[in-house]
Scaffold this motif. Structure first.
Motif, PDB file in Angstrom:
ATOM      1  N   CYS A  55       0.861  -1.215   0.033  1.00  0.00           N
ATOM      2  CA  CYS A  55      -0.104   0.188   0.195  1.00  0.00           C
ATOM      3  C   CYS A  55       0.874   1.245  -0.057  1.00  0.00           C
ATOM      4  N   ARG A  56       0.556   2.175  -0.847  1.00  0.00           N
ATOM      5  CA  ARG A  56       1.127   3.505  -0.674  1.00  0.00           C
ATOM      6  C   ARG A  56       0.261   4.513  -0.155  1.00  0.00           C
ATOM      7  N   LEU A  57       0.640   5.358   0.542  1.00  0.00           N
ATOM      8  CA  LEU A  57       0.163   6.653   1.329  1.00  0.00           C
ATOM      9  C   LEU A  57       0.782   7.755   1.009  1.00  0.00           C
ATOM     10  N   ALA A  58      -0.240   8.555   0.110  1.00  0.00           N
ATOM     11  CA  ALA A  58       0.328  10.155  -0.100  1.00  0.00           C
ATOM     12  C   ALA A  58       0.064  10.809   1.125  1.00  0.00           C
ATOM     13  N   THR A  59       1.037  11.684   1.564  1.00  0.00           N
ATOM     14  CA  THR A  59       0.983  12.384   2.927  1.00  0.00           C
ATOM     15  C   THR A  59       0.879  13.835   2.487  1.00  0.00           C
ATOM     16  N   ASP A 104      -1.099  -0.475 -10.646  1.00  0.00           N
ATOM     17  CA  ASP A 104       0.042  -1.150 -10.987  1.00  0.00           C
ATOM     18  C   ASP A 104       0.342  -2.290  -9.718  1.00  0.00           C
ATOM     19  N   GLY A 105      -0.838  -2.928  -9.340  1.00  0.00           N
ATOM     20  CA  GLY A 105      -0.787  -3.704  -8.089  1.00  0.00           C
ATOM     21  C   GLY A 105      -0.515  -3.410  -6.838  1.00  0.00           C
ATOM     22  N   VAL A 106      -0.761  -2.232  -6.462  1.00  0.00           N
ATOM     23  CA  VAL A 106      -0.540  -1.404  -5.566  1.00  0.00           C
ATOM     24  C   VAL A 106      -1.773  -0.717  -4.721  1.00  0.00           C
ATOM     25  N   VAL A 107      -2.149  -0.938  -3.689  1.00  0.00           N
ATOM     26  CA  VAL A 107      -3.233   0.010  -3.044  1.00  0.00           C
ATOM     27  C   VAL A 107      -2.799   1.400  -2.898  1.00  0.00           C
ATOM     28  N   VAL A 108      -3.402   2.418  -3.524  1.00  0.00           N
ATOM     29  CA  VAL A 108      -2.942   3.844  -3.414  1.00  0.00           C
ATOM     30  C   VAL A 108      -3.844   4.685  -2.277  1.00  0.00           C
TER      31      VAL A 108
END
Length: 73
Positions: free
Chosen positions: A27-31, A65-69
């Motif tokens: 998972c990627r978290l924009a902060t 691309d296979g990542v939870v954003v």
């Protein structure tokens, strides 16, 4: 489901993994925080909510691309 420490990332996002049984989902978290330390501290405090959001997005197939954003407002 549990969050695992993030991997090294850039200054605008932090990356973490959520475990679903034996499977780990990136998972990627924009902060909006100035530092990764601040962002990771916030993530740890609100881990349950971020895990639920990640689970919901994964279940609905919302992957990039296979990542939870995810992103902070």
């Amino acid at each position: 489901m549990q969050a695992v420490r993030r991997v090294k990332s850039d200054h605008e996002t932090i990356t973490f993994f959520v475990a679903f049984g034996a499977v780990r989902q990136m998972c990627r978290l924009a902060t909006t925080f100035d530092t990764q330390k601040q962002a990771f501290s916030y993530l740890q405090k609100h881990r349950t909510e971020f895990e639920q959001m990640a689970r919901t997005r994964l279940a609905s197939g919302e992957l990039e691309d296979g990542v939870v954003v995810l992103s902070m407002l």
